[in-house]
Design a protein around this motif. Structure first.
Motif, short mmCIF file in Angstrom:
data_model
loop_
_atom_site.label_atom_id
_atom_site.label_comp_id
_atom_site.label_asym_id
_atom_site.label_seq_id
_atom_site.Cartn_x
_atom_site.Cartn_y
_atom_site.Cartn_z
N UNK A 137 -48.49 -109.01 -65.19
CA UNK A 137 -47.08 -109.43 -65.35
C UNK A 137 -47.04 -110.81 -66.00
N UNK A 138 -46.23 -110.90 -67.06
CA UNK A 138 -46.14 -112.20 -67.72
C UNK A 138 -45.31 -113.14 -66.85
N UNK A 139 -45.46 -114.40 -67.09
CA UNK A 139 -44.75 -115.32 -66.22
C UNK A 139 -43.86 -116.27 -67.02
N UNK A 140 -43.23 -117.15 -66.34
CA UNK A 140 -42.34 -118.13 -66.93
C UNK A 140 -43.07 -118.93 -68.00
N UNK A 141 -42.49 -119.20 -69.13
CA UNK A 141 -41.08 -118.99 -69.49
C UNK A 141 -40.78 -117.64 -70.12
N UNK A 142 -41.83 -116.80 -70.36
CA UNK A 142 -41.53 -115.50 -70.96
C UNK A 142 -40.64 -114.68 -70.02
N UNK A 143 -40.93 -114.71 -68.75
CA UNK A 143 -40.14 -113.97 -67.77
C UNK A 143 -39.08 -114.87 -67.17
N UNK A 144 -37.83 -114.46 -67.34
CA UNK A 144 -36.72 -115.21 -66.73
C UNK A 144 -35.80 -114.19 -66.09
N UNK A 145 -35.89 -114.05 -64.77
CA UNK A 145 -35.07 -113.03 -64.08
C UNK A 145 -33.58 -113.34 -64.17
N UNK A 146 -33.23 -114.57 -64.41
CA UNK A 146 -31.82 -114.91 -64.53
C UNK A 146 -31.15 -114.28 -65.74
N UNK A 147 -31.97 -113.83 -66.74
CA UNK A 147 -31.38 -113.22 -67.93
C UNK A 147 -30.47 -112.05 -67.58
N UNK A 148 -30.90 -111.26 -66.62
CA UNK A 148 -30.13 -110.06 -66.27
C UNK A 148 -29.03 -110.33 -65.25
N UNK A 149 -28.88 -111.60 -64.90
CA UNK A 149 -27.79 -111.93 -63.96
C UNK A 149 -26.66 -112.69 -64.66
N UNK A 150 -26.82 -112.90 -65.96
CA UNK A 150 -25.95 -113.83 -66.65
C UNK A 150 -24.50 -113.38 -66.75
N UNK A 151 -24.29 -112.09 -67.02
CA UNK A 151 -22.90 -111.61 -67.13
C UNK A 151 -22.67 -110.46 -66.17
N UNK A 152 -21.41 -110.19 -65.95
CA UNK A 152 -21.06 -109.10 -65.05
C UNK A 152 -21.59 -107.77 -65.59
N UNK A 153 -21.49 -107.59 -66.90
CA UNK A 153 -21.97 -106.34 -67.52
C UNK A 153 -23.45 -106.13 -67.26
N UNK A 154 -24.23 -107.21 -67.43
CA UNK A 154 -25.67 -107.09 -67.18
C UNK A 154 -25.95 -106.80 -65.71
N UNK A 155 -25.25 -107.50 -64.85
CA UNK A 155 -25.48 -107.28 -63.40
C UNK A 155 -25.12 -105.85 -63.01
N UNK A 156 -23.99 -105.37 -63.55
CA UNK A 156 -23.55 -104.02 -63.19
C UNK A 156 -24.54 -102.96 -63.65
N UNK A 157 -25.12 -103.17 -64.83
CA UNK A 157 -25.96 -102.10 -65.39
C UNK A 157 -27.34 -102.04 -64.75
N UNK A 158 -27.76 -103.10 -64.10
CA UNK A 158 -29.08 -103.06 -63.44
C UNK A 158 -28.98 -102.95 -61.91
N UNK A 159 -27.75 -102.77 -61.41
CA UNK A 159 -27.59 -102.70 -59.95
C UNK A 159 -28.31 -101.48 -59.37
N UNK A 160 -29.04 -101.70 -58.28
CA UNK A 160 -29.87 -100.64 -57.69
C UNK A 160 -29.14 -99.80 -56.65
#
Ligand code: PBG
Length: 320
Positions: free
Chosen positions: A1-24
């Motif tokens: 698994x690559x790590x920071x800064x390549x991996x930034x988990x906040x990317x998928x939390x940035x907008x409501x659309x992104x959050x909605x589409x990855x919700x488990x």
């Protein structure tokens, strides 16, 4: 698994659309069951609106309202006018739940009518079984519990939910239903039901607090999870169609353990105390009820519950 800064988990939390589409985990009204209390007369509950009660005459109006909100499933609890040693109101053909089922069955063919099968609301001493010499007699209670389940099936219940925690009750209920011509009626077993302080508001609403002792001789010790798996295993062997863990929030690990070990549908009961705690805190302005409730219900689903019995179901219909 690559790590920071390549991996930034906040990317998928940035907008409501992104959050909605990855919700488990998602909440759907299809998975929720709303408890309804039926008694000799209607009585509202100001602080805990979902814990008011309905007379048999007023109940159809409430179910109509629930259906209009998209809520199809309810579980009925009876609060009889009279209680006695043998819980005769539990299996009386003219008992409150039986009358309620008959009032609802033809009018709401699409509704899913579940019933709680227990003796505690109907016994004068408030225990979930028959008392002999100061003890809850397991085997003698089975007959009355099975009789109660059959009377619910006869009156139109879609499924019966034994919640007494006597040993052997699922087998006894299955056999009685089969013998009496209800082989198709499913059993939703309260399999891992703990001796919990979180039933407080329910016992007040249902007037079912035990008059002596407590329920620790039959409900489970909150400290145990392996024992919960044994309870579930036995209920499955005896013919349970759905197994339940109760309460839900303090027992998310139990829900998860049952989910991982068994392939049956798992139900969770988000009990009265869980509902009341949030209501009380919200009334004091300490937290936001909608957010807290949605978070709690999502956690129950995330832990592995397929269906949830919750007093928030009616409000949830407006929130979703
Ligand atoms: C009946 C029963 C109880 C609850 C559901 N079925 C009470 C108890 O075991 O004391 C509790 C539900 C709740 O607290 O919401 N045995």
């Amino acid at each position: 698994m690559s790590s920071f800064p390549a991996t930034r988990l906040r990317r998928l939390r940035r907008t409501r659309g992104l959050r909605d589409i990855v919700r488990e985990t998602r909440l759907s009204l299809d998975d929720f069951v709303y408890p309804l209390f039926v008694g000799p007369s209607s009585q509202s509950n100001v602080d805990l609106p979902a814990m008011g009660r309905f007379s048999v005459d007023d109940l159809p109006r409430e179910v109509e309202d629930l259906q209009a909100r998209g809520i199809r499933s309810v579980i009925l609890f009876g609060i009889p006018g009279d209680k006695d040693e043998d819980a005769s109101g539990a299996y009386d053909e003219e008992g409150v739940v039986q009358l309620a089922l008959r009032a609802l069955r033809d009018r709401f063919p699409e509704a899913l009518l579940l019933t709680d099968v227990c003796l505690c609301e109907y016994t004068s001493h408030g225990h979930c079984g028959v008392v002999r010499d100061g003890e809850i007699d397991n085997d003698e209670s089975l007959e009355l519990i099975a009789r109660t389940a059959v009377s619910h099936a006869e009156a139109g219940a879609d499924a019966v939910c034994p919640s007494d925690m006597m040993d052997g009750r699922i087998g006894a209920v299955r056999e009685a239903l089969d013998d009496e011509g209800f082989p198709e009626t499913p059993i939703v077993a309260y399999s891992a039901k703990y001796a919990s302080a979180f039933y407080g508001p329910f016992r007040e609403a249902a007037e079912s607090a035990p008059s002596f002792g407590d329920r620790r001789g039959y409900q489970m010790d909150p400290a145990n999870v392996r024992e919960a798996l044994r309870e579930v295993e036995l209920d499955v062997a005896e013919g349970a169609d759905v197994v339940m863990v109760k309460p839900a929030l303090p027992y998310l690990d139990v829900i998860r353990a049952v989910r991982e070990e068994f392939d049956l549908p798992v139900a969770a009961y988000n009990v009265s105390g869980e509902y009341a705690m949030v209501k009380a805190a919200a009334a004091r302005g300490w937290l936001d009820e909608r957010q807290a409730a949605l978070e709690a219900l999502t956690a129950i689903k995330r832990a592995g519950a397929d269906l949830v019995i919750s007093y928030w179901t009616k409000e949830l219909a407006g929130w979703l």
